[in-house]
Scaffold this motif. Structure first.
Motif, PDB file in Angstrom:
ATOM      1  N   TYR A 118      -6.726  -0.962  -5.959  1.00  0.00           N
ATOM      2  CA  TYR A 118      -6.528  -2.017  -4.952  1.00  0.00           C
ATOM      3  C   TYR A 118      -7.547  -3.144  -5.103  1.00  0.00           C
ATOM      4  CZ  TYR A 118      -3.532   1.343  -2.637  1.00  0.00           C
ATOM      5  OH  TYR A 118      -2.530   2.228  -2.357  1.00  0.00           O
ATOM      6  N   CYS A 154      -2.505  -5.812  -5.005  1.00  0.00           N
ATOM      7  CA  CYS A 154      -3.406  -6.853  -4.527  1.00  0.00           C
ATOM      8  C   CYS A 154      -2.934  -7.218  -3.129  1.00  0.00           C
ATOM      9  CB  CYS A 154      -3.341  -8.072  -5.445  1.00  0.00           C
ATOM     10  SG  CYS A 154      -4.393  -9.397  -4.837  1.00  0.00           S
ATOM     11  N   VAL A 165      -8.459  -6.267  -2.591  1.00  0.00           N
ATOM     12  CA  VAL A 165      -8.175  -6.673  -1.216  1.00  0.00           C
ATOM     13  C   VAL A 165      -8.926  -7.952  -0.895  1.00  0.00           C
ATOM     14  CG1 VAL A 165      -8.172  -5.932   1.196  1.00  0.00           C
ATOM     15  CG2 VAL A 165      -7.963  -4.216  -0.622  1.00  0.00           C
ATOM     16  N   THR A 174       0.836  -1.207   0.000  1.00  0.00           N
ATOM     17  CA  THR A 174       0.000   0.000   0.000  1.00  0.00           C
ATOM     18  C   THR A 174       0.869   1.255   0.000  1.00  0.00           C
ATOM     19  OG1 THR A 174      -1.766  -1.172   1.160  1.00  0.00           O
ATOM     20  CG2 THR A 174      -1.821   1.238   1.247  1.00  0.00           C
ATOM     21  N   TYR A 195      -9.873   0.437   3.296  1.00  0.00           N
ATOM     22  CA  TYR A 195      -9.868   0.274   1.840  1.00  0.00           C
ATOM     23  C   TYR A 195     -11.245   0.520   1.225  1.00  0.00           C
ATOM     24  CZ  TYR A 195      -5.141  -1.436   2.406  1.00  0.00           C
ATOM     25  OH  TYR A 195      -3.811  -1.529   2.715  1.00  0.00           O
ATOM     26  N   ALA A 238     -12.289   0.344  -2.637  1.00  0.00           N
ATOM     27  CA  ALA A 238     -11.454  -0.628  -3.346  1.00  0.00           C
ATOM     28  C   ALA A 238     -12.304  -1.850  -3.689  1.00  0.00           C
ATOM     29  CB  ALA A 238     -10.272  -1.049  -2.470  1.00  0.00           C
ATOM     30  N   ARG A 281      -0.953  -0.705  -9.296  1.00  0.00           N
ATOM     31  CA  ARG A 281      -1.979  -1.557  -8.701  1.00  0.00           C
ATOM     32  C   ARG A 281      -1.382  -2.343  -7.539  1.00  0.00           C
ATOM     33  NH1 ARG A 281      -6.485  -2.737 -11.173  1.00  0.00           N
ATOM     34  NH2 ARG A 281      -6.920  -1.640 -13.089  1.00  0.00           N
TER      35      ARG A 281
END
Length: 187
Positions: free
Chosen positions: A135, A83, A137, A72, A155, A158, A81
């Motif tokens: 993101y 993950c 998540v 992050t 998040y 996201a 990007r």
């Protein structure tokens, strides 16, 4: 060649089960270079290593737990990007319960987690996300180490996939690799 980078969690390594499964999956994808990094555990050393290793921004960063936190931090800096698998949202709040001496399984180094590291981690934490759509998540409600609700809140906006049950290791991770690859490789 597009690069995907994997960042391991606390007390883990590039040879963890998730890292190996991810590496095996991405090896079958043409024109993708996959790297699982072994990071030092002190915040300053980890950041210095990542600044060198990510001098050329990757297409995407995959991070698990503490690696999700670092993913992050760098996704925000680089605009790439990320993950995240059961990411640590505020590691300074969790790691204060793990102060002490540890051995890195791959680097073969002893390291200390000290109270002095907590303000450094807190200072690294982005206050908010610039672009939540970058993101993906993955969270399991049975995570016994981190409270998944912290990540749901942090998040917001996201692409969050909340899976009932599981644990901190993210049970069934290999079944999510096609979704992870699809997200990471989107242009």
């Amino acid at each position: 060649m597009q690069e995907i980078v994997y960042l391991h969690g606390f007390a883990s390594s590039s040879r963890s089960e998730k890292a190996v499964l991810t590496e095996q999956y991405f090896q079958a994808i043409p024109k993708v270079r996959f790297r699982a990094l072994d990071l030092p555990y002190t915040p300053n050393e980890a950041m210095a290593t990542l600044e060198i290793m990510l001098a050329e921004p990757p297409l995407a960063i995959i991070g698990s737990s503490l690696g999700g936190f670092l993913a992050t931090v760098f996704a925000e800096r680089l605009g790439c990007r990320a993950c995240l698998i059961n990411p640590a949202v505020a590691p300074h709040k969790v790691l204060k319960n793990y102060l002490g001496s540890y051995d890195h399984p791959v680097l073969q180094q002893r390291y200390q987690v000290s109270a002095e590291h907590m303000p450094l981690l807190k200072a690294l934490m982005p206050e908010s996300l610039q672009n939540a759509s970058q993101y993906f998540v993955l969270l399991q409600t049975g995570d016994e180490v981190l409270d998944y609700r912290d990540a749901v809140q942090y998040y917001q906006g996201a692409n969050v996939q909340l899976v009932t049950g599981g644990d901190h290791s993210f049970v069934g991770y290999q079944h999510y690799l096609p979704q992870i690859a699809q997200f990471c490789l989107q242009a």
